[in-house]
Design a protein around this motif. Structure first.
Motif, short mmCIF file in Angstrom:
data_model
loop_
_atom_site.label_atom_id
_atom_site.label_comp_id
_atom_site.label_asym_id
_atom_site.label_seq_id
_atom_site.Cartn_x
_atom_site.Cartn_y
_atom_site.Cartn_z
N SER A 236 -3.67 1.54 4.79
CA SER A 236 -2.70 0.60 4.23
C SER A 236 -2.19 1.15 2.90
O SER A 236 -2.92 1.82 2.16
CB SER A 236 -3.36 -0.77 4.02
OG SER A 236 -2.45 -1.68 3.46
N ARG A 237 -0.92 0.87 2.59
CA ARG A 237 -0.33 1.43 1.38
C ARG A 237 0.44 0.35 0.63
O ARG A 237 0.93 -0.62 1.21
CB ARG A 237 0.63 2.57 1.73
CG ARG A 237 1.74 2.13 2.68
CD ARG A 237 2.73 3.21 3.01
NE ARG A 237 3.58 2.79 4.12
CZ ARG A 237 4.65 2.02 4.00
NH1 ARG A 237 5.01 1.59 2.81
NH2 ARG A 237 5.37 1.67 5.05
N TYR A 238 0.58 0.56 -0.67
CA TYR A 238 1.39 -0.32 -1.50
C TYR A 238 2.78 0.25 -1.75
O TYR A 238 3.74 -0.48 -1.93
CB TYR A 238 0.69 -0.57 -2.84
CG TYR A 238 1.52 -1.36 -3.82
CD1 TYR A 238 1.76 -2.73 -3.61
CD2 TYR A 238 2.09 -0.76 -4.93
CE1 TYR A 238 2.54 -3.45 -4.50
CE2 TYR A 238 2.87 -1.49 -5.83
CZ TYR A 238 3.08 -2.83 -5.61
OH TYR A 238 3.86 -3.55 -6.48
N GLN A 239 2.89 1.57 -1.75
CA GLN A 239 4.16 2.22 -2.05
C GLN A 239 5.21 1.92 -0.96
O GLN A 239 4.87 1.69 0.21
CB GLN A 239 3.96 3.73 -2.18
CG GLN A 239 3.00 4.12 -3.28
CD GLN A 239 3.43 3.56 -4.64
OE1 GLN A 239 4.61 3.49 -4.94
NE2 GLN A 239 2.47 3.15 -5.44
N PRO A 240 6.50 1.94 -1.32
CA PRO A 240 7.55 1.55 -0.36
C PRO A 240 7.90 2.60 0.68
O PRO A 240 8.56 2.28 1.65
CB PRO A 240 8.75 1.27 -1.27
CG PRO A 240 8.54 2.16 -2.45
CD PRO A 240 7.05 2.21 -2.67
N ALA A 241 7.48 3.85 0.47
CA ALA A 241 7.82 4.91 1.42
C ALA A 241 6.80 4.97 2.55
O ALA A 241 5.58 4.84 2.32
CB ALA A 241 7.88 6.25 0.70
N LEU A 242 7.29 5.16 3.76
CA LEU A 242 6.40 5.31 4.91
C LEU A 242 5.57 6.58 4.75
O LEU A 242 6.10 7.66 4.50
CB LEU A 242 7.24 5.40 6.19
CG LEU A 242 6.49 5.36 7.52
CD1 LEU A 242 5.92 3.98 7.76
CD2 LEU A 242 7.42 5.74 8.66
N SER A 243 4.26 6.45 4.87
CA SER A 243 3.38 7.61 4.74
C SER A 243 3.52 8.51 5.97
O SER A 243 3.87 8.04 7.06
CB SER A 243 1.92 7.17 4.59
OG SER A 243 1.75 6.40 3.43
N PRO A 244 3.26 9.82 5.81
CA PRO A 244 3.30 10.71 6.98
C PRO A 244 2.34 10.21 8.06
O PRO A 244 1.18 9.91 7.79
CB PRO A 244 2.85 12.06 6.40
CG PRO A 244 3.17 11.98 4.94
CD PRO A 244 2.94 10.55 4.56
N GLU B 188 -2.17 1.12 -6.74
CA GLU B 188 -1.91 1.68 -5.42
C GLU B 188 -3.07 1.48 -4.45
O GLU B 188 -2.92 1.64 -3.24
CB GLU B 188 -1.61 3.18 -5.53
CG GLU B 188 -2.72 4.02 -6.15
CD GLU B 188 -2.61 4.10 -7.67
OE1 GLU B 188 -3.31 4.96 -8.25
OE2 GLU B 188 -1.85 3.32 -8.25
N ASP B 189 -4.26 1.12 -4.97
CA ASP B 189 -5.43 0.94 -4.11
C ASP B 189 -5.67 -0.52 -3.72
O ASP B 189 -6.24 -0.78 -2.64
CB ASP B 189 -6.69 1.47 -4.81
CG ASP B 189 -6.70 2.99 -4.88
OD1 ASP B 189 -5.93 3.62 -4.12
OD2 ASP B 189 -7.45 3.55 -5.70
N VAL B 190 -5.29 -1.47 -4.56
CA VAL B 190 -5.67 -2.86 -4.31
C VAL B 190 -4.50 -3.80 -4.07
O VAL B 190 -4.67 -4.85 -3.47
CB VAL B 190 -6.52 -3.41 -5.49
CG1 VAL B 190 -7.77 -2.59 -5.68
CG2 VAL B 190 -5.71 -3.44 -6.78
N TRP B 191 -3.28 -3.44 -4.51
CA TRP B 191 -2.18 -4.38 -4.40
C TRP B 191 -1.73 -4.62 -2.97
O TRP B 191 -1.07 -5.62 -2.70
CB TRP B 191 -1.01 -3.91 -5.27
CG TRP B 191 -1.19 -4.32 -6.71
CD1 TRP B 191 -2.28 -4.08 -7.49
CD2 TRP B 191 -0.27 -5.03 -7.53
NE1 TRP B 191 -2.11 -4.60 -8.75
CE2 TRP B 191 -0.87 -5.18 -8.81
CE3 TRP B 191 1.01 -5.53 -7.34
CZ2 TRP B 191 -0.24 -5.84 -9.85
CZ3 TRP B 191 1.64 -6.18 -8.39
CH2 TRP B 191 1.02 -6.33 -9.62
N ASP B 192 -2.03 -3.71 -2.05
CA ASP B 192 -1.68 -3.94 -0.67
C ASP B 192 -2.62 -4.94 0.00
O ASP B 192 -2.37 -5.36 1.14
CB ASP B 192 -1.70 -2.62 0.11
CG ASP B 192 -3.07 -1.97 0.11
OD1 ASP B 192 -3.63 -1.78 -0.98
OD2 ASP B 192 -3.60 -1.69 1.21
N GLU B 193 -3.70 -5.33 -0.69
CA GLU B 193 -4.66 -6.27 -0.11
C GLU B 193 -4.60 -7.65 -0.78
O GLU B 193 -5.43 -8.51 -0.49
CB GLU B 193 -6.08 -5.71 -0.24
CG GLU B 193 -6.28 -4.38 0.48
CD GLU B 193 -7.70 -3.88 0.39
OE1 GLU B 193 -8.58 -4.67 0.00
OE2 GLU B 193 -7.95 -2.70 0.68
#
Length: 553
Positions: A131-139, A403-408
């Motif tokens: 899971s990611r917080y950043q707006p770009a799709l991860s590879p 970047e580690d916790v905001w997506d949760e």
């Protein structure tokens, strides 16, 4: 034996958890719009469901299927751990979670996934791997393509076997905020059969085919959601979309996201620090095992650039400079609106006479008072839930970097809100034990009705403060902002129509394409339900949340 006859019986815990969180999600999010449901395969058809992963456990709850979860989530004495284990999820060990590579052994889990697909089950995987917080799709990882390759290889002698790959694009307007909106868009599926995909069958399976399939998945998922290199790009695109199709435009959430997406694509390809190549086409084909698609592309690009092409490049450069300038002007304009605590729509309609403002202030004040009184009883019931979720989310943000916790955060709010809301509900039932049969249903109904009144009360308060702000801002400042907006609107329409291919008249276009449903209601019953319908459109702005003050997120 037919595939559907070998399906395992759905456990009761899975049914209860799915029903419970389906209800919780509808309360937490204002609207969850699902597009292209017709692409979902029938029960008994093997299917791998893949989606972007920006909101931790919430993504899985939106698409509740057999899924995998990181192994570190299992075996803990937490509610989320119990939830994951009870749902039948499979523990998957990730390299990043273990220092010793010898501890990583997912062979049993992968065999269960293979067997589930062979038996006609559907599994949910998130190919970004985390899971990611950043707006770009991860590879995307190649695991999904490898699973398809392995399943096809295991059933290579079955001419009737096929497995479906169904990608999904999930877009949260504000992922962690109460009463925001969510769009779930299913993309056209692709079906794989052993005899039609020799390059995916072992031992001939080649890495280029695996990579090509993974790239195809990335194209599909990215095309349906907001995929940008920075939040700045998305914020600017939303401002542009709001001026292009202003407040009140009769458009669905899907149309709104696609308009924002168009401006994101226009902005992210220009500007310092915004450059990002497009992901290419959105079509996957069976590849020749001996020819790389990269080699084919390189051969087509070896032609000498002609004078006509030089002119096109110069035109493209001028266009990029115009887009860069527009993006900066939009950010400056939006910053001014935030400082003045007013919305773009107030500038669009132009300055109002002082007597009109005063009359509207009186009306809004009376309406706010009525709504506040109506929502007050239920607000006492909601107060412990709001306090608990706010306290929990604040503490959770402090447990690690953004970047580690905001997506949760949404996951944390959902779980704490569920537990605290249940405690409030049961406490009221026990306190009214002689009338428990009535209070058992009355309390949640009262909480929902009060939430509905509370939404309108907060909306009325925001409108009231905006009207008051218009009084002290002054007519001269408003006229200057109006002229500034007209110039921005002219430039936006030029880029939107000439470069991005958007319709010239958005109100007419989206009214005709969207119809009566507006992306929120379906069927005669839901269309005719009244004020308290869960799926009824309650706001004109898709970016609104249940917050008193304006937000810039």
């Amino acid at each position: 034996m037919p595939t559907d006859q070998r399906l395992q019986r759905t456990p009761l815990s899975y049914i209860l958890i799915r029903w419970l969180f389906k209800f919780v999600l509808k309360v937490f999010y204002g609207t969850i719009v699902i597009e292209n449901e017709q692409y979902i395969p029938q029960r008994g058809e093997p299917c791998i469901f893949c989606a972007n992963h920006t909101n931790s456990l919430t993504d899985a709850l939106l698409n509740y299927l057999r899924m995998t979860a990181k192994a570190t989530q299992f075996g803990k004495r937490t509610f989320s751990s119990w939830l994951i284990e009870s749902s039948g999820a499979l523990p998957l060990k990730r390299r990043m979670d273990y220092e010793d590579p010898g501890e990583i052994d997912n062979s049993d889990v992968m065999n269960k996934l293979y067997e589930a697909l062979e038996h006609g089950d559907a599994v949910c995987l998130f190919p970004e791997g985390m899971s990611r917080y950043q707006p770009a799709l991860s590879p995307l990882k190649t695991g999904v393509a490898r699973i398809i390759s392995e399943v096809l290889t295991r059933r290579r002698n079955d001419p009737n076997f096929e497995v479906t790959l169904l990608t999904c694009s999930i877009t949260y307007m504000h992922r962690q905020h109460f009463r925001s909106d969510v769009l779930v868009t299913f993309n056209p599926p692709i079906k794989f059969r052993p005899q039609e995909c020799p390059s995916l069958l072992a031992p001939q399976a080649n890495f280029r085919s695996i990579r090509a399939l993974t790239s195809f998945m990335a194209d599909q998922i990215s095309a349906g959601t907001l995929d940008a290199p920075s939040w700045d790009v998305i914020s600017t695109a939303k401002v542009a979309a709001g001026i292009y199709a202003p407040l009140g435009t009769n458009m669905s959430l899907g149309d709104h996201v696609r308009v924002v997406k168009a401006f994101v694509e226009g902005f992210k390809k220009t500007g310092k620090g915004w450059n990002q190549e497009g992901r290419g086409t959105h079509r996957w084909v069976e590849l020749d095992a001996d020819v790389s698609p990269l080699d084919k592309d390189a051969n087509r690009e070896d032609a000498v650039v002609s004078a006509e092409e030089d002119e096109k490049q110069e035109d493209a450069r001028r266009h990029d400079l115009a887009v860069d300038a527009l993006a900066q002007d939009l950010k400056d304009y939006h910053h001014v609106l935030l400082l003045l605590s007013i919305k773009d729509d107030r500038i669009r309609v132009g300055p109002l006479a002082r007597r009109v403002l005063m009359a509207r202030i009186v009306v809004r004040t009376l309406w706010l008072a009525v709504l506040s009184v109506l929502s007050l009883p239920g607000l006492f019931l909601w107060a412990p839930v709001f306090v608990a979720t706010k306290w929990s989310a604040t503490r959770f943000k402090q447990t690690g970097p953004q970047e580690d916790v905001w997506d949760e955060i949404a996951q944390q709010k959902l779980l704490v809100g569920l537990l605290s809301g249940t405690c409030v509900w049961m406490t009221c039932v026990l306190a009214t034990l002689p009338f428990a049969a009535v209070s058992f249903f009355f309390v949640p109904s009262l909480m929902w009705m009060s939430l509905r009144f509370m939404e309108d009360a907060i909306s009325a308060f925001r409108a009231l403060t905006a009207l008051i702000n218009l009084l002290w801002i002054g007519r001269r400042t408003l006229l200057q902002l109006s002229e500034r907006r007209q110039e921005l609107h002219r430039r936006i329409m030029t880029i939107a129509v000439d470069r991005l291919g958007l319709p010239h008249d958005p109100e007419k276009h989206f009214r005709q394409s969207g119809g009566r449903e507006k992306g929120r209601v379906r069927g005669n019953w839901e269309s005719n339900t009244g004020y308290f319908s869960i799926r009824r459109r309650r706001k004109r702005d898709w970016n609104e949340i249940l917050r008193i003050w304006p937000h810039d997120e």
